[in-house]
Scaffold this motif. Structure first.
Motif, PDB file in Angstrom:
ATOM      1  N   PRO A  83     -12.244  66.218 -75.275  1.00  0.00           N
ATOM      2  CA  PRO A  83     -12.476  67.271 -74.283  1.00  0.00           C
ATOM      3  C   PRO A  83     -13.039  66.684 -72.983  1.00  0.00           C
ATOM      4  N   PRO A  84     -12.712  67.309 -71.856  1.00  0.00           N
ATOM      5  CA  PRO A  84     -13.221  66.811 -70.580  1.00  0.00           C
ATOM      6  C   PRO A  84     -14.726  67.002 -70.460  1.00  0.00           C
ATOM      7  N   VAL A  85     -15.317  66.192 -69.593  1.00  0.00           N
ATOM      8  CA  VAL A  85     -16.761  66.235 -69.380  1.00  0.00           C
ATOM      9  C   VAL A  85     -17.052  66.389 -67.889  1.00  0.00           C
ATOM     10  N   LEU A  86     -18.060  67.187 -67.605  1.00  0.00           N
ATOM     11  CA  LEU A  86     -18.613  67.314 -66.254  1.00  0.00           C
ATOM     12  C   LEU A  86     -19.958  66.598 -66.288  1.00  0.00           C
ATOM     13  N   ILE A  87     -20.079  65.551 -65.488  1.00  0.00           N
ATOM     14  CA  ILE A  87     -21.253  64.674 -65.533  1.00  0.00           C
ATOM     15  C   ILE A  87     -22.065  64.831 -64.257  1.00  0.00           C
ATOM     16  N   TYR A  88     -23.354  65.108 -64.404  1.00  0.00           N
ATOM     17  CA  TYR A  88     -24.306  65.097 -63.290  1.00  0.00           C
ATOM     18  C   TYR A  88     -25.345  64.022 -63.569  1.00  0.00           C
ATOM     19  N   HIS A  89     -25.539  63.142 -62.586  1.00  0.00           N
ATOM     20  CA  HIS A  89     -26.506  62.066 -62.788  1.00  0.00           C
ATOM     21  C   HIS A  89     -27.040  61.614 -61.440  1.00  0.00           C
ATOM     22  N   GLY A  90     -28.341  61.455 -61.361  1.00  0.00           N
ATOM     23  CA  GLY A  90     -28.964  60.934 -60.155  1.00  0.00           C
ATOM     24  C   GLY A  90     -28.821  59.429 -60.082  1.00  0.00           C
ATOM     25  N   ASP A  91     -28.543  58.907 -58.883  1.00  0.00           N
ATOM     26  CA  ASP A  91     -28.397  57.459 -58.751  1.00  0.00           C
ATOM     27  C   ASP A  91     -29.734  56.733 -58.738  1.00  0.00           C
ATOM     28  N   ASN A  92     -30.831  57.496 -58.762  1.00  0.00           N
ATOM     29  CA  ASN A  92     -32.171  56.918 -58.798  1.00  0.00           C
ATOM     30  C   ASN A  92     -32.893  57.279 -60.102  1.00  0.00           C
ATOM     31  N   GLU A 135     -27.530  74.211 -56.323  1.00  0.00           N
ATOM     32  CA  GLU A 135     -26.316  73.678 -55.709  1.00  0.00           C
ATOM     33  C   GLU A 135     -25.109  73.568 -56.630  1.00  0.00           C
ATOM     34  N   LYS A 136     -25.286  73.598 -57.937  1.00  0.00           N
ATOM     35  CA  LYS A 136     -24.196  73.217 -58.831  1.00  0.00           C
ATOM     36  C   LYS A 136     -23.695  74.316 -59.766  1.00  0.00           C
ATOM     37  N   VAL A 137     -24.291  75.472 -59.750  1.00  0.00           N
ATOM     38  CA  VAL A 137     -23.913  76.533 -60.684  1.00  0.00           C
ATOM     39  C   VAL A 137     -22.433  76.891 -60.550  1.00  0.00           C
ATOM     40  N   ASP A 138     -21.956  77.068 -59.335  1.00  0.00           N
ATOM     41  CA  ASP A 138     -20.548  77.434 -59.147  1.00  0.00           C
ATOM     42  C   ASP A 138     -19.603  76.364 -59.698  1.00  0.00           C
ATOM     43  N   GLU A 139     -19.945  75.085 -59.500  1.00  0.00           N
ATOM     44  CA  GLU A 139     -19.119  73.994 -60.033  1.00  0.00           C
ATOM     45  C   GLU A 139     -19.065  74.050 -61.552  1.00  0.00           C
ATOM     46  N   ILE A 140     -20.202  74.285 -62.158  1.00  0.00           N
ATOM     47  CA  ILE A 140     -20.266  74.322 -63.620  1.00  0.00           C
ATOM     48  C   ILE A 140     -19.468  75.504 -64.161  1.00  0.00           C
ATOM     49  N   THR A 142     -16.979  77.047 -62.717  1.00  0.00           N
ATOM     50  CA  THR A 142     -15.553  76.769 -62.498  1.00  0.00           C
ATOM     51  C   THR A 142     -15.032  75.791 -63.548  1.00  0.00           C
ATOM     52  N   PHE A 143     -15.795  74.746 -63.845  1.00  0.00           N
ATOM     53  CA  PHE A 143     -15.396  73.771 -64.871  1.00  0.00           C
ATOM     54  C   PHE A 143     -15.208  74.468 -66.221  1.00  0.00           C
ATOM     55  N   LEU A 144     -16.154  75.307 -66.594  1.00  0.00           N
ATOM     56  CA  LEU A 144     -16.054  76.003 -67.876  1.00  0.00           C
ATOM     57  C   LEU A 144     -14.892  76.990 -67.894  1.00  0.00           C
ATOM     58  N   LYS A 145     -14.726  77.745 -66.830  1.00  0.00           N
ATOM     59  CA  LYS A 145     -13.612  78.697 -66.776  1.00  0.00           C
ATOM     60  C   LYS A 145     -12.263  77.979 -66.813  1.00  0.00           C
ATOM     61  N   THR A 146     -12.206  76.771 -66.265  1.00  0.00           N
ATOM     62  CA  THR A 146     -10.971  75.990 -66.258  1.00  0.00           C
ATOM     63  C   THR A 146     -10.648  75.439 -67.645  1.00  0.00           C
ATOM     64  N   ASN A 147     -11.671  75.109 -68.413  1.00  0.00           N
ATOM     65  CA  ASN A 147     -11.453  74.389 -69.664  1.00  0.00           C
ATOM     66  C   ASN A 147     -11.672  75.196 -70.931  1.00  0.00           C
ATOM     67  N   LEU A 148     -12.209  76.393 -70.818  1.00  0.00           N
ATOM     68  CA  LEU A 148     -12.452  77.226 -71.993  1.00  0.00           C
ATOM     69  C   LEU A 148     -11.622  78.492 -71.925  1.00  0.00           C
ATOM     70  N   ILE A 149     -11.397  79.085 -73.088  1.00  0.00           N
ATOM     71  CA  ILE A 149     -10.708  80.367 -73.177  1.00  0.00           C
ATOM     72  C   ILE A 149     -11.767  81.427 -73.452  1.00  0.00           C
ATOM     73  N   PHE A 150     -11.847  82.416 -72.576  1.00  0.00           N
ATOM     74  CA  PHE A 150     -12.837  83.476 -72.739  1.00  0.00           C
ATOM     75  C   PHE A 150     -12.138  84.759 -73.131  1.00  0.00           C
ATOM     76  N   LYS A 151     -12.784  85.522 -74.022  1.00  0.00           N
ATOM     77  CA  LYS A 151     -12.262  86.847 -74.354  1.00  0.00           C
ATOM     78  C   LYS A 151     -12.399  87.763 -73.152  1.00  0.00           C
ATOM     79  N   SER A 152     -13.450  87.580 -72.418  1.00  0.00           N
ATOM     80  CA  SER A 152     -13.641  88.333 -71.181  1.00  0.00           C
ATOM     81  C   SER A 152     -14.494  87.480 -70.258  1.00  0.00           C
ATOM     82  N   PHE A 153     -14.278  87.652 -68.976  1.00  0.00           N
ATOM     83  CA  PHE A 153     -15.048  86.893 -68.001  1.00  0.00           C
ATOM     84  C   PHE A 153     -16.278  87.681 -67.583  1.00  0.00           C
ATOM     85  N   ILE A 154     -17.280  87.631 -68.443  1.00  0.00           N
ATOM     86  CA  ILE A 154     -18.559  88.230 -68.084  1.00  0.00           C
ATOM     87  C   ILE A 154     -19.250  87.281 -67.126  1.00  0.00           C
TER      88      ILE A 154
END
Length: 168
Positions: A83-92, A135-140, A142-154
């Motif tokens: 399965p695909p992964v969405l990775i968040y990591h600080g460079d410091n 800053e990242k909620v929308d990205e997350i 979108t990633f989940l909606k792209t890769n998962l099947i939902f019965k409904s988009f709550i």
């Protein structure tokens, strides 16, 4: 380190018990068990990565992974069609080095995972919950909606982010 391996395996077994509960109670709570995402931060991310890419669990298919400043000791264990992964990591990050994020993304590229995404947070360290929430909620989502099947988009962001950063 043997202790770390034991702890990771115990955490993965706990997660598998949670998946069994989800599967058992799917009808009562209207869960879509054909498509589950797992994720976490730091040790929780390591557990999610281990569950999705190393364990042999067949309880519920994992279709997406969110890794916030976690890592895998050996990303080369990830095989084709993972399965695909969405990775968040600080460079410091001084707790889990950013090289783990790069190794994970490199392996996903190697196996042809075109939906995996690496987001390096410049100048950031470990456990950047405020950055994620601000800053990242929308990205997350979108990633989940792209890769998962939902019965409904709550409003899944209400469920996903309800307790983020409340780890002890």
């Amino acid at each position: 380190n043997e202790g770390a391996i034991i702890a990771l395996n115990n955490a993965t077994e706990d997660t598998e018990m949670a998946l069994k509960w989800i599967k058992k109670n799917a009808k009562s709570y209207n869960f879509a068990t054909r498509s589950v995402g797992v994720g976490g931060s730091s040790a929780g991310a390591m557990t999610a990565l281990n569950l999705a890419y190393v364990s042999t669990q067949k309880i519920i298919p994992v279709k997406a992974v969110i890794d916030m400043w976690g890592g895998m000791a050996n990303a080369k264990l990830i095989k084709k069609n993972a399965p695909p992964v969405l990775i968040y990591h600080g460079d410091n990050d001084k707790v889990v080095h950013v090289d783990y994020a790069y190794a994970l993304k490199n392996q996903m590229d190697k196996i042809g995972s075109k939906k995996s995404v690496l987001c390096i947070m410049e100048g950031q360290g470990h456990a950047q919950y405020d950055v994620i929430l601000n800053e990242k909620v929308d990205e997350i989502v979108t990633f989940l909606k792209t890769n998962l099947i939902f019965k409904s988009f709550i409003k899944i962001e209400n469920i996903i982010f309800k307790n983020i950063g409340k780890e002890t």
